[in-house]
Motif scaffolding. Structure first.
Motif: not given
Ligand code: HEC
Ligand code: HEC
Length: 455
Positions: A92, A258, A97-98, A130, A126, A295, A112-113, A309, A100
């Protein structure tokens, strides 16, 4: 150890070189005035040395950065350091952690993003995922509506348009097209270049450039021999893994689990524009929701409110200011915060934190049915500046952060705290202190590489 990293720690050097060029090339920004390297400066611990940085519209490097062109605000979170960011254990990314991977480097639809299904399905990791996001942020790299086509697309959240536009721009440069073709066999023509190739190159570069495992602590890990550390650092290590329970969260070789924990770190700055609190709008008439709920913004789970995180502590002595909003200017204060988070939160004075002043502020106004940016009126300046301290000066909002705190108080002597700090310094890799040699003298677009040491 190499197989713990993406590309088994050894990506193709041509791909890495492409990534290095792109990382420092302002071609990826809408107004061509900022690169990834501006905020992740290899001379400043791979951050920018600021609590909260200035994105596009700024000029200068590191803590000397100032606003030069109109901006709408500051970057709401502390620029994260990139040490060992190519480690596969980073599933993440971002403080919340958006981005992930929901399954260990599984298929991309498992990442997931914030762009959901817009993110190409074949994104390689990941870390590559990013790299799709900083370029879509008006404040970070895209610029403001009306300034350039990328900014206009960003304003309407047309991410695909941004990525396509950037891929075209890069592919139009013969030198980039040459290296892209050398790196990716599927590219025979510039039409084949996608932002995914750019993201892959950026990930490959970051994987090698920010690898860092030459600290005194690494010697201990390799040899099991504590005596190479100073006595203070040895005592600090014993505390860290023992009575002070730091390693319950800062665990493993990167000193992070993490996972996400709420430890009541104070917030400074304008937050992420979410949360339900409307008190700032009510008091000032200026739009904005000031809380950074961490989060919770990703999961919607109340247990995740104000959780962030656990940061890796590799090279932590180089990466100040500390905390997700850079609230702490001294490493010792950051450690002391953990020992009594609620008292630290109560005593925290947000106006003590040095932030670069924002000149040339503009705001979105309407002219008829048209949106446009206008300079912020002088008499609203004070209300605007209150954004930086809004959450901390509101007893209710401060209490919301306090209510989520998960750390119980612990008493340590001044000597013990000094020992913990000595241990944290033993996590510094001497080769990481200044890696500005990796900033290229020129980049393929012909634009001045950023950070620009000549400002
Ligand atoms: C304007 C400053 C700025 C620019 C430009 C910028 N970043 Fe960042 N970067 C940040 C901030 C701030 C965060 C943390 C954001 C958050 O958590 O919401 C971050 C987070 C990251 C992370 C996540 C690190 C982690 O530990 O999870 C990576 C990787 C990264 N940036 C790479 C890049 C790349 C690649 C580029 C260029 C395409 C770039 N950044 C451009 C400021 C910047
Ligand atoms: C409950 C889990 C947890 C424990 C236990 C814990 N930490 Fe942390 N630590 C975190 C989280 C989460 C953050 C980031 C919080 C934020 O920014 O909002 C953090 C931040 C830090 C930072 C700042 C890093 C940076 O890059 O900004 C340091 C230094 C640190 N911790 C050291 C310690 C030490 C030393 C101990 C033991 C006394 C400790 N931590 C115990 C979770 C923990």
């Amino acid at each position: 150890m190499d197989h713990d990293f993406l590309y088994d720690g050894a990506p193709d050097p041509v791909l890495v070189d492409l990534g290095r060029n792109l990382f420092f090339d302002p071609i990826l920004s809408g107004n061509r005035n900022i690169s990834c390297g501006t905020c992740h400066d290899p001379a400043f611990g791979s951050g920018d040395g600021l609590a909260l940085g200035i994105g596009e519209g700024g000029a200068g490097a590191g803590p000397q950065r100032v606003t030069a062109d109109p901006v709408t605000g500051r970057v709401p979170r502390n620029a994260q350091p990139l040490w060992n960011i190519g480690a596969r254990s980073y599933l993440s990314l971002f403080h919340d952690g958006r981005v992930e991977a929901l399954q260990d480097l599984g298929p991309a639809d498992k990442i997931r993003n914030p762009a959901g299904a817009d993110l190409p399905a074949d994104v390689s990791s990941p870390l590559a995922a990013q790299a799709f996001f900083p370029v879509t942020s008006p404040i970070e790299m895209a610029g403001q509506y009306g300034e350039n086509p990328i900014a206009n697309a960003a304003h309407h959240e047309k991410r695909q348009e941004i990525w396509d536009h950037l891929a075209d721009q890069v592919a139009d440069i013969p030198e980039y097209l040459r290296i892209l073709r050398a790196s990716f066999p599927e590219i025979t023509d510039k039409e084949h270049v996608t932002y995914g190739h750019i993201a892959d190159a950026l990930a490959a570069f970051q994987t090698t450039a920010f690898r860092s495992d030459e600290s005194p602590f690494d010697r201990v890990l390799r040899t099991g021999e504590l005596s190479t550390l100073t006595q203070a650092a040895q005592d600090g290590l014993t505390l860290f893994y023992g009575a002070a329970r730091c390693a319950s969260c800062h665990s493993g070789p990167l000193l992070t689990d993490h996972k996400f924990h709420a430890i009541a770190v104070p917030q400074i700055g304008p937050g992420k524009g979410h949360g339900g609190d409307m008190s700032y709008l009510a008091a000032t008439g200026l739009a904005g929701r000031m809380e950074d709920e961490g989060r919770n913004r990703v999961t919607g789970n109340p247990d995740d409110l104000f959780a962030f995180r656990t940061p890796s502590l590799r090279n932590v002595a180089l990466t100040g200011p500390w905390g997700h909003s850079g609230a702490f200017e001294s490493l010792e204060d950051m450690v002391r915060h953990h020992l009594d988070p609620l008292a630290s939160l109560t005593d925290f004075n947000a106006s003590d934190v040095a932030l670069p002043s924002l000149n040339h502020v503009q705001r979105l106004g309407a002219r008829g049915s048209q949106l446009r940016f206008v300079p912020l009126e002088v008499d609203r300046r004070y209300a605007f500046e209150m954004r930086d301290t809004w959450v901390m000066t509101s007893p209710q909002l401060r209490q919301r952060i306090a209510d989520r705190n998960a750390l119980s108080p612990m008493e340590l002597t001044d000597q013990e705290i000094a020992n913990l700090v000595a241990f944290l310094h033993a996590l510094t890799d001497p080769t990481a202190v200044n890696r500005s040699h990796m900033i290229p003298a020129s980049v393929a677009s012909g634009l001045p590489p950023q950070p620009d040491r000549n400002h």
